[in-house]
Each structure stands twice: as C-alpha cells, then as structure tokens.
Write a protein that holds these residues in place. Structure first.
Motif, short mmCIF file in Angstrom:
data_model
loop_
_atom_site.label_atom_id
_atom_site.label_comp_id
_atom_site.label_asym_id
_atom_site.label_seq_id
_atom_site.Cartn_x
_atom_site.Cartn_y
_atom_site.Cartn_z
N GLY A 56 0.76 -1.16 0.11
CA GLY A 56 -0.03 -0.12 0.01
C GLY A 56 0.64 1.11 -0.03
N ALA A 57 1.76 1.21 0.77
CA ALA A 57 2.81 2.60 1.11
C ALA A 57 3.58 2.79 -0.36
N MET A 58 3.79 1.52 -1.02
CA MET A 58 4.52 1.85 -2.48
C MET A 58 3.49 2.10 -3.63
N GLY A 59 2.15 1.93 -3.22
CA GLY A 59 1.11 2.46 -4.45
C GLY A 59 0.67 1.23 -5.24
N VAL A 60 0.64 0.06 -4.49
CA VAL A 60 0.42 -1.21 -5.25
C VAL A 60 -0.77 -2.02 -4.64
N TYR A 61 -1.45 -2.36 -5.56
CA TYR A 61 -2.63 -3.36 -4.89
C TYR A 61 -2.01 -4.57 -4.37
N CYS A 62 -2.68 -5.05 -3.15
CA CYS A 62 -1.87 -6.25 -2.77
C CYS A 62 -3.25 -7.27 -2.33
N SER A 63 -3.14 -8.36 -2.83
CA SER A 63 -4.17 -9.64 -2.46
C SER A 63 -3.48 -10.45 -1.59
N VAL A 104 2.74 -9.99 -9.88
CA VAL A 104 4.17 -10.34 -9.00
C VAL A 104 3.39 -11.34 -7.89
N VAL A 105 4.10 -12.60 -7.71
CA VAL A 105 3.61 -13.32 -6.61
C VAL A 105 4.92 -13.07 -5.41
N LYS A 106 4.60 -12.76 -4.16
CA LYS A 106 5.75 -12.67 -3.09
C LYS A 106 5.27 -13.81 -2.20
N THR A 107 6.33 -14.59 -1.89
CA THR A 107 6.00 -15.72 -0.82
C THR A 107 6.77 -15.22 0.63
N SER A 111 8.21 -7.74 0.00
CA SER A 111 6.83 -7.06 -0.38
C SER A 111 7.39 -5.73 -1.15
N CYS A 112 8.18 -4.90 -0.87
CA CYS A 112 8.56 -3.85 -1.47
C CYS A 112 9.14 -3.92 -2.98
N ILE A 113 10.17 -4.88 -2.77
CA ILE A 113 10.81 -5.58 -4.11
C ILE A 113 9.87 -5.95 -5.12
N ALA A 114 8.72 -6.69 -4.58
CA ALA A 114 7.63 -7.26 -5.56
C ALA A 114 6.78 -6.12 -5.95
N ALA A 115 6.77 -4.96 -5.17
CA ALA A 115 5.92 -3.96 -5.54
C ALA A 115 6.48 -3.27 -6.66
N GLU A 116 7.50 -2.74 -6.36
CA GLU A 116 8.58 -2.26 -7.50
C GLU A 116 8.58 -2.83 -8.90
N LEU A 138 17.50 -4.58 -9.87
CA LEU A 138 18.34 -4.07 -9.04
C LEU A 138 17.82 -2.77 -8.50
N GLU A 139 17.22 -2.09 -9.50
CA GLU A 139 16.61 -0.87 -8.96
C GLU A 139 15.31 -1.05 -7.90
N ALA A 140 14.67 -2.01 -8.17
CA ALA A 140 13.49 -2.51 -7.18
C ALA A 140 14.14 -3.04 -5.78
N VAL A 141 15.30 -3.55 -5.87
CA VAL A 141 15.87 -3.86 -4.59
C VAL A 141 16.41 -2.74 -3.75
N LYS A 142 17.01 -1.71 -4.65
CA LYS A 142 17.63 -0.47 -4.16
C LYS A 142 16.37 0.37 -3.57
N ALA A 143 15.40 0.38 -4.11
CA ALA A 143 14.15 1.14 -3.56
C ALA A 143 13.57 0.49 -2.38
N ALA A 144 13.52 -0.79 -2.12
CA ALA A 144 12.82 -1.44 -1.13
C ALA A 144 13.80 -1.41 0.01
N LYS A 145 15.07 -1.52 -0.23
CA LYS A 145 16.16 -1.14 1.02
C LYS A 145 16.20 0.33 1.43
N ALA A 146 15.79 1.09 0.53
CA ALA A 146 15.75 2.55 1.21
C ALA A 146 14.48 2.91 1.88
#
Ligand code: ATP
Ligand code: HMH
Ligand code: MG
Length: 553
Positions: free
Chosen positions: A78-85, A125-128, A268-273, A281-289
């Motif tokens: 939600g914080a990353m602006g993505v729908y989550c089921s 994207v599926v995140k486990t 989850s943030c990686i999945a959202a990005e 790599l951009e997704a991982v960096k954004a998630a870490k930040a």
C-alpha cells in the motif's frame, strides 16, 4: 437524488506522475434506467476508463501482532502504491515477545485461495513468506504453473528472529528443488542462507557473497542475502548477486528495537517495485531505502514489552512531502568532482549562479553545492530553485551550504554544514532520512561525531592553503589521510585543490577518499566548463580501477 440514483465506484485515472494508479470517483446512474441499459452503461464506463493496477499477491502467514507476515506485506505494498491480495498459509499467535502458536491453514484451502485470486485478478507479481510445509510449496508451484505471473519473489522464511520455527525443516528441499528454480529473486537472511547451505557459517560480507553465489546455483535468477543480523556491522549491508556480478548494498544501520518484519517488508517492496515495471536491482535498492526510512521514522515507537517491536510502514502519510519526496539517493561516488559555487567569483566574471551551475555540470561535475553568503533570502531561494531544475535535468545532486531553510524551500537534495553551523543531527531531523548531509571535519573526533549524527559524508580540509578561507588552518595530505582512515563515512577533500595538485590528493589512494571539492579552480576562471573538463580528465586518469568482480555501491 439518493432515492433516484445509485452510487457506483468507478476508477478514474488522474493526470499524475503515476498514471497507473487509480483513484475512485462517484458515478450516478438514474434508477429509471432499465436493468439492461444500466448494465450496458456500466460496462461501457468500465471499458472506457479501465485502469490496470500494479498487483502483488502475497502468499504468507498472518502475524497477529501486525508487524510481519501478511500484515506487513499489505501495508508495504500500500505504501508503495500497489494493490495487494493475500493468500494466508498459516495463522500465528505472535507479539513483540515471540511466537506463541502456529495454526496452519489446510493445504487444500490454500490451493482454493490461490485459485480464486490467480484465476480472476490479473496478478503481476507473487511474493511468498511463511510456507509452513513441503505440501504448501508443492501446491504453490502447481498453481504458478497453471497461472504464470510476471515475477516471483521468494522470501524463504524459516525461523523468526525470536527463534521460533515458522516452517518445517523438511521445506528446505522444496525450496531448493522446486520453488527457487521458478523465482526471479530469493531473499534469505543470514540464518536462512546458512540453513539452505547445510549450516555454512556466515560472519562477514565476503561470506555473504559466497553464500549468494552458492544459492544462485539452486536456480533463482537473482539472490539477495540480507545482513540485518550481521553482528558487529556498523552499517546495514545486503549482498545482491545477479548471476554475474556481486553488489554490496550499503545502508545506514538505524539504532532501534523496532525491526520486526523488516525482511517481509523488504521482499514485499521488491515485489511492489517489480509490479510497477522496475528492473530488479532498482527494485531492490528502492525496497532497501524504504525499509531504512521506515525504521528511521519509527525509532521512538513503543509497542509491546518484548525485545523486537514493529515499525510504521505508513510513515509517509504523516511526513511533510519534502521529507519523503523522491530525490537523488546519495552515492559516495557522487563526491568524485564536487563543485562549490562562490557568488563573488561569479559576479567578478559576469556570470549568474545558474550559468555557473550549468557550465560546471556540462564540464563533468558530479555534485554541486551552492555556497552563498551575501544574497538576500528570497533571491537565494529563487536562484536555488532554478539551479535545482538544471541539476534535476542532469541527475546531479544539489546541496545548499548551511541554509536548511533554503534547502527545504527549493527541495534541494541536501545540506552541507560546518563545525559552527547547525548540528548534523538537527539537520537530519529537519530534512528527513532521504536527504544528503555533509559536514566539514578537520579531525578524527569530528568525523566520528558526523557519523553518529547521521551525516552521509564528510568534507575534509583545508588540505592546501586557499584564498576562499583565508584564516583556515590547513591539515595537509597527512592530516587528510589520518581522517580518511578513521572515518566511517566517505570523504571529499577540500581546500586549495585544482588541476595542478588534484592528482596528489587522489594519488594518496587512501581508504574512504572519494573525490575532491573545488571552488576557485573552477569558478575563478574565464571558462568554467573548460576548467571542469580538464580537472575531470586529471581525476579520471588517477582513478584506480574498481576491484574485480565486486562493485561497492
Ligand atoms: N537496524 C537496521 N537499520 C537499517 N536497515 C536494517 C536494520 N535491520 C535490518 N535492516 C535491513 O532490513 C532488511 C531485512 O533484513 P533482515 O536481515 O533483518 O531480514 P529478516 O531477518 O528476514 O527480517 P525479519 O525476520 O525481522 O522480518 C535488509 O535490507 C537489512 O539490511
Ligand atoms: C507470519 C510471519 N511471517 C514471517 C515472519 C518473519 O519475520 C514472522 N515473524 N511471522
Ligand atoms: Mg532479522
């Protein structure tokens, strides 16, 4: 109106910078329309304005304490602006003390949940997270074969930080043999990486690199070994391996007990990005930040009496926009050719501050600081705002010397302060965690203080005598080396440096020294662009090649 119409929520795309995010607007359809016409009208509206939301499905366990698991995943997306089921694999009784109980959901019912969501809802994207038994892994693999998605993020949750088991040891082979081969990234923490590799000891960053490479052999496209639990590490280091290159991702370690759920949130943030289309790599960096920022904002939260508290994923809702506006994230290599403007010199040569900034960037400056001691505040803000536009266009960070108010007003990338200016700790509190803060330091003690205060880099000098600061005592190359060796932050050397002596400075090859900061040698000249180009080529010639195989970010 209410009696003759019905309210229908319908997606509306706002002309914003994130056009794929839908908001709702109210549509009124008269009740007098026949049911058939109402149905046709609705489907026409839906077809005309259909918006695809980025969508992550999390397959994980519930944490009754709300800090990790499904609850963390939904808040993070939600914080990353993505729908989550969510497909729930187990219900845990959990709090800040530990895990008091685990109630697995029957495998057949997990399959039913997967089927419901994947068959209908266009998951990207599926995140486990917690997959409690080998049977659950099998059910998930089968569902993913039937309903392929764009990316799979696997956080191989095994044991909670409190030491409680969240998935049976027999899941190890399911992860290694079945799920990893389908994964775009797997994100083990130190204990999980060790368990996956038969108990391998992980105590250093180079152990983490070895582990990432070994886990990659099980088949995932990328591996991120998380170093949140690396004891004795003063920063938070994760190691990312994409099959070719190993990257060390360094972040500041936030001093807090509120770290429960960092791993779930990161994945989850990686999945959202990824669902928004970012490269890995951009997704991982954004998630870490994101995790670092959330921890920073949640340092003082007191919830529960146990050793590990939750943090606030939705901190952005409460922060002034300038604190969280996406700016340029600080990279130590930005310090390579650091240009500091001087209004006196610019007016002497008949150029404006914006002309000077444009020219120095064209010449190859990697970061710009506006150092302005005379201008009236209003004019300074206007000029700084114009300089920000130029810097944004070229993706070059812009810092303001001393004036936190001006930096806030023009949303600059950060502030540089001296020893008698505002303390870096206070600057950090005012600017927020995303901004760049530099501190001028002459001594080891000052460098240590800057690090404790949450600065990003130090400026060390004056190395040589300079006309810009006449009464400044110089520390020479020896003084510079001493501070660099002791500093926990990257260093830029300053003071009397120019084309003639820059190679002496970089040639020291001393640890942490990332570049040179220059005033007169660039701005007290006729051609700022020409001088900058020449200095840049001197610096590039001196730059030693990056150590093989490992890129330090
Ligand atoms: N104190 C901290 N300050 C900054 N970053 C941190 C801190 N602790 C963890 N991190 C970061 O959080 C992310 C998750 O790492 P960690 O190793 O804690 O995962 P984890 O053990 O799976 O998490 P958990 O089990 O608590 O959900 C990593 O990017 C790590 O660097
Ligand atoms: C449900 C659940 N999933 C994952 C973790 C790991 O943080 C946890 N503690 N609880
Ligand atoms: Mg942890």
């Amino acid at each position: 109106m209410a009696s003759s119409s019905s309210l229908i929520l319908q997606p509306l795309v706002l002309p914003s910078t994130t056009p794929r995010i839908a908001f709702s607007r109210l549509v009124f359809l008269p009740r007098s329309l026949s049911p058939r016409l109402r149905a046709v009208s609705l489907s026409t509206i839906a077809m005309a304005e259909r918006t695809k939301l980025p969508h992550v499905l999390t397959v994980a366990g519930s944490d009754s304490g709300g800090g990790a698991g499904i609850q963390a995943d939904i808040k993070a997306c939600g914080a990353m602006g993505v729908y989550c089921s969510s497909v729930i694999t187990a219900v845990t009784a959990q709090n800040t003390v530990g895990v008091q109980g685990v109630h697995p959901v029957p495998e057949a019912f997990i399959e039913e949940q997967l089927n419901s969501v994947l068959s209908d809802m266009e998951v990207d994207v599926v995140k486990t997270g917690m997959l409690p038994s080998p049977g659950v892994i099998k059910v998930l693999c089968d569902s993913l074969k039937r309903f392929p998605v764009k990316a799979l993020v696997v956080d191989p949750v095994m044991v909670s930080t409190s030491g409680d088991t969240l998935s049976a040891p027999s899941t190890l082979s399911g992860y290694r043999d079945d799920l990893f081969g389908m994964a775009d990234i797997v994100t083990p923490n130190l204990k999980e990486a060790s368990a996956l590799l038969g108990g391998m000891q992980l105590q250093t960053v180079s152990d983490m690199s070895l582990a990432a490479k070994s886990i990659h052999k099980f088949g995932p496209k990328n591996v991120l070994v998380k170093g949140g639990d690396l004891s004795g590490s003063s920063d938070a280091v994760d190691v990312f391996f994409d099959g070719e290159t190993c990257y060390e991702l360094h972040g500041s370690r936030v001093q807090t007990r509120n770290t429960h759920g960092t791993g779930c949130t990161l994945a989850s943030c990686i999945a959202a990005e990824l669902s928004k289309g970012s490269p890995m790599l951009e997704a991982v960096k954004a998630a870490k930040a994101f995790v670092e920022n959330a921890l920073h904002y949640s340092k003082s939260i007191e919830l529960g009496s146990g050793p590990q508290g939750p943090f606030d994923h939705l901190f952005r809702l409460k922060s002034p926009p300038y604190n969280v506006a996406p700016g340029l994230k600080f990279q130590p290599d930005d310090l390579f050719l650091y240009a500091v403007t001087d209004s006196g010199m610019n007016s002497k040569w008949g150029r404006s501050m914006t002309d000077a900034v444009e020219a120095v960037i064209k010449g190859g400056a990697t970061i710009v600081q506006l150092r302005e001691k005379q201008m009236e505040t209003r004019e300074f803000i206007e000029t700084a705002t114009a300089c920000m536009e130029i810097c944004r266009l070229h993706k070059i960070p812009l810092l303001i010397n001393d004036r936190v108010d001006v930096a806030l007003a023009c949303n600059a990338d950060g502030v540089h302060v001296g020893q008698s200016d505002m303390q870096a700790r206070t600057v950090r509190a005012l600017l927020g965690p995303g901004k760049i803060i530099g501190v001028s330091c002459k001594t080891i003690a000052q460098a240590e203080q800057a690090w404790m205060d949450g600065a990003d880099y130090i400026g060390c000098g004056g190395v040589f005598p300079t006309s810009t600061k006449k009464d400044n005592t110089t520390i020479g190359l020896e003084g510079l080396k001493e501070v660099c060796l002791a500093s926990k932050l990257p260093v830029v050397a300053i003071g009397g440096i120019g084309i003639g002596n820059a190679n002496l400075v970089l040639g020291t090859g001393v640890k942490n020294l990332k570049g040179v900061a220059v005033v007169s040698a660039l701005f007290d000249r006729e051609s700022v662009e020409g001088e900058t180009k020449e200095l840049r080529s001197v610096l590039e010639r001196m730059l030693s090649s990056v150590s093989e195989g490992t890129v330090v970010l």
